[in-house]
Design a protein around this motif. Sequence first.
Motif, mmCIF file in Angstrom:
data_model
loop_
_atom_site.group_PDB
_atom_site.id
_atom_site.type_symbol
_atom_site.label_atom_id
_atom_site.label_comp_id
_atom_site.label_asym_id
_atom_site.label_seq_id
_atom_site.Cartn_x
_atom_site.Cartn_y
_atom_site.Cartn_z
ATOM 1 N N ASP A 15 0.804 -1.229 0.000
ATOM 2 C CA ASP A 15 0.000 0.000 0.000
ATOM 3 C C ASP A 15 0.835 1.277 0.000
ATOM 4 O O ASP A 15 0.588 2.189 -0.803
ATOM 5 N N GLU A 16 1.818 1.345 0.884
ATOM 6 C CA GLU A 16 2.647 2.560 0.962
ATOM 7 C C GLU A 16 3.504 2.729 -0.291
ATOM 8 O O GLU A 16 3.721 3.854 -0.749
ATOM 9 N N VAL A 17 3.970 1.632 -0.841
ATOM 10 C CA VAL A 17 4.800 1.709 -2.055
ATOM 11 C C VAL A 17 3.958 2.216 -3.221
ATOM 12 O O VAL A 17 4.384 3.100 -3.979
ATOM 13 N N VAL A 18 2.754 1.680 -3.368
ATOM 14 C CA VAL A 18 1.868 2.114 -4.456
ATOM 15 C C VAL A 18 1.541 3.597 -4.303
ATOM 16 O O VAL A 18 1.574 4.352 -5.289
ATOM 17 N N SER A 19 1.260 4.043 -3.093
ATOM 18 C CA SER A 19 0.994 5.476 -2.855
ATOM 19 C C SER A 19 2.192 6.325 -3.270
ATOM 20 O O SER A 19 2.031 7.380 -3.885
ATOM 21 N N GLY A 20 3.390 5.860 -2.940
ATOM 22 C CA GLY A 20 4.602 6.586 -3.314
ATOM 23 C C GLY A 20 4.822 6.623 -4.815
ATOM 24 O O GLY A 20 5.260 7.646 -5.360
ATOM 25 N N VAL A 21 4.504 5.539 -5.485
ATOM 26 C CA VAL A 21 4.641 5.490 -6.947
ATOM 27 C C VAL A 21 3.665 6.472 -7.596
ATOM 28 O O VAL A 21 4.027 7.191 -8.534
ATOM 29 N N ILE A 22 2.445 6.524 -7.085
ATOM 30 C CA ILE A 22 1.459 7.465 -7.629
ATOM 31 C C ILE A 22 1.938 8.906 -7.435
ATOM 32 O O ILE A 22 1.872 9.729 -8.355
ATOM 33 N N GLU A 23 2.464 9.207 -6.260
ATOM 34 C CA GLU A 23 2.976 10.553 -5.986
ATOM 35 C C GLU A 23 4.172 10.878 -6.880
ATOM 36 O O GLU A 23 4.267 11.972 -7.445
ATOM 37 N N ALA A 24 5.101 9.935 -7.011
ATOM 38 C CA ALA A 24 6.294 10.154 -7.845
ATOM 39 C C ALA A 24 5.912 10.364 -9.309
ATOM 40 O O ALA A 24 6.493 11.214 -9.991
ATOM 41 N N ALA A 25 4.941 9.601 -9.777
ATOM 42 C CA ALA A 25 4.502 9.745 -11.170
ATOM 43 C C ALA A 25 3.932 11.142 -11.415
ATOM 44 O O ALA A 25 4.147 11.728 -12.483
ATOM 45 N N GLY A 26 3.236 11.685 -10.428
ATOM 46 C CA GLY A 26 2.700 13.034 -10.561
ATOM 47 C C GLY A 26 3.779 14.099 -10.570
ATOM 48 O O GLY A 26 3.668 15.109 -11.263
ATOM 49 N N GLN A 27 4.846 13.871 -9.814
ATOM 50 C CA GLN A 27 5.935 14.849 -9.734
ATOM 51 C C GLN A 27 6.917 14.737 -10.890
ATOM 52 O O GLN A 27 7.637 15.695 -11.187
ATOM 53 N N HIS A 28 6.966 13.554 -11.521
ATOM 54 C CA HIS A 28 7.913 13.317 -12.626
ATOM 55 C C HIS A 28 7.176 12.663 -13.797
ATOM 56 O O HIS A 28 7.366 11.485 -14.085
ATOM 57 N N PRO A 29 6.347 13.412 -14.494
ATOM 58 C CA PRO A 29 5.508 12.832 -15.544
ATOM 59 C C PRO A 29 6.282 12.235 -16.726
ATOM 60 O O PRO A 29 5.752 11.374 -17.430
ATOM 61 N N ALA A 30 7.516 12.624 -16.928
ATOM 62 C CA ALA A 30 8.301 12.085 -18.041
ATOM 63 C C ALA A 30 8.913 10.725 -17.708
ATOM 64 O O ALA A 30 9.355 10.015 -18.615
ATOM 65 N N ALA A 31 8.939 10.367 -16.443
ATOM 66 C CA ALA A 31 9.544 9.089 -16.034
ATOM 67 C C ALA A 31 8.591 7.932 -16.330
ATOM 68 O O ALA A 31 7.379 8.056 -16.175
ATOM 69 N N LYS A 32 9.142 6.811 -16.743
ATOM 70 C CA LYS A 32 8.387 5.571 -16.953
ATOM 71 C C LYS A 32 8.651 4.702 -15.730
ATOM 72 O O LYS A 32 9.781 4.283 -15.486
ATOM 73 N N LEU A 33 7.628 4.467 -14.915
ATOM 74 C CA LEU A 33 7.788 3.712 -13.683
ATOM 75 C C LEU A 33 7.263 2.293 -13.865
ATOM 76 O O LEU A 33 6.142 2.098 -14.330
ATOM 77 N N LEU A 34 8.092 1.319 -13.512
ATOM 78 C CA LEU A 34 7.725 -0.088 -13.594
ATOM 79 C C LEU A 34 7.482 -0.578 -12.177
ATOM 80 O O LEU A 34 8.413 -0.709 -11.387
ATOM 81 N N LEU A 35 6.241 -0.844 -11.839
ATOM 82 C CA LEU A 35 5.858 -1.288 -10.500
ATOM 83 C C LEU A 35 5.781 -2.810 -10.522
ATOM 84 O O LEU A 35 4.909 -3.395 -11.161
ATOM 85 N N VAL A 36 6.733 -3.446 -9.844
ATOM 86 C CA VAL A 36 6.871 -4.906 -9.890
ATOM 87 C C VAL A 36 6.297 -5.513 -8.615
ATOM 88 O O VAL A 36 6.670 -5.122 -7.507
ATOM 89 N N GLY A 37 5.385 -6.479 -8.788
ATOM 90 C CA GLY A 37 4.796 -7.140 -7.634
ATOM 91 C C GLY A 37 3.630 -8.014 -8.027
ATOM 92 O O GLY A 37 3.340 -8.183 -9.211
ATOM 93 N N GLN A 38 2.964 -8.565 -7.052
ATOM 94 C CA GLN A 38 1.785 -9.385 -7.317
ATOM 95 C C GLN A 38 0.689 -8.463 -7.850
ATOM 96 O O GLN A 38 0.235 -7.556 -7.163
ATOM 97 N N LYS A 39 0.300 -8.715 -9.104
ATOM 98 C CA LYS A 39 -0.575 -7.793 -9.826
ATOM 99 C C LYS A 39 -1.845 -7.448 -9.045
ATOM 100 O O LYS A 39 -2.242 -6.295 -8.986
ATOM 101 N N HIS A 40 -2.464 -8.427 -8.425
ATOM 102 C CA HIS A 40 -3.714 -8.164 -7.703
ATOM 103 C C HIS A 40 -3.502 -7.300 -6.457
ATOM 104 O O HIS A 40 -4.448 -6.721 -5.937
ATOM 105 N N ARG A 41 -2.273 -7.188 -5.993
ATOM 106 C CA ARG A 41 -1.982 -6.398 -4.789
ATOM 107 C C ARG A 41 -1.418 -5.013 -5.093
ATOM 108 O O ARG A 41 -1.562 -4.098 -4.284
ATOM 109 N N VAL A 42 -0.758 -4.849 -6.240
ATOM 110 C CA VAL A 42 -0.153 -3.542 -6.554
ATOM 111 C C VAL A 42 -0.962 -2.726 -7.558
ATOM 112 O O VAL A 42 -0.697 -1.540 -7.731
ATOM 113 N N SER A 43 -1.928 -3.337 -8.201
ATOM 114 C CA SER A 43 -2.744 -2.593 -9.163
ATOM 115 C C SER A 43 -3.689 -1.656 -8.431
ATOM 116 O O SER A 43 -4.174 -1.960 -7.346
ATOM 117 N N SER A 44 -3.932 -0.520 -9.035
ATOM 118 C CA SER A 44 -4.831 0.476 -8.459
ATOM 119 C C SER A 44 -5.431 1.291 -9.602
ATOM 120 O O SER A 44 -4.720 1.634 -10.551
#
Length: 82
Positions: A15-44
């Motif tokens: 949960d905290e990692v996904v929240s951080g990824v969402i925040e980072a994506a908003g602050q760095h829109p040009a970055a391509k972020l690869l979120l690695v994990g169990q799909k049913h748990r990290v998808s949002s």
Amino acid sequence: MRIAIDGMGGDHAPDEVVSGVIEAAGQHPAAKLLLVGQKHRVSSPKLPSSVQVIHAPEVIAMDEEPVKALLKKRNSSLNMAI
């Protein structure tokens, strides 16, 4: 720039990692972020289009020896992010 993030690692994951990824994506829109994990748990539904979820079925537990776990669990989120 492409950045891989282990979505299953750390305290209060994923949960905290996904929240951080969402925040980072908003602050760095040009970055391509690869979120690695169990799909049913990290998808949002809140994940922006710049975030790609990479399914990793295995997780390394806190009580496992790191080197042995990396060698044994080839499909872990940590191994796939590396």
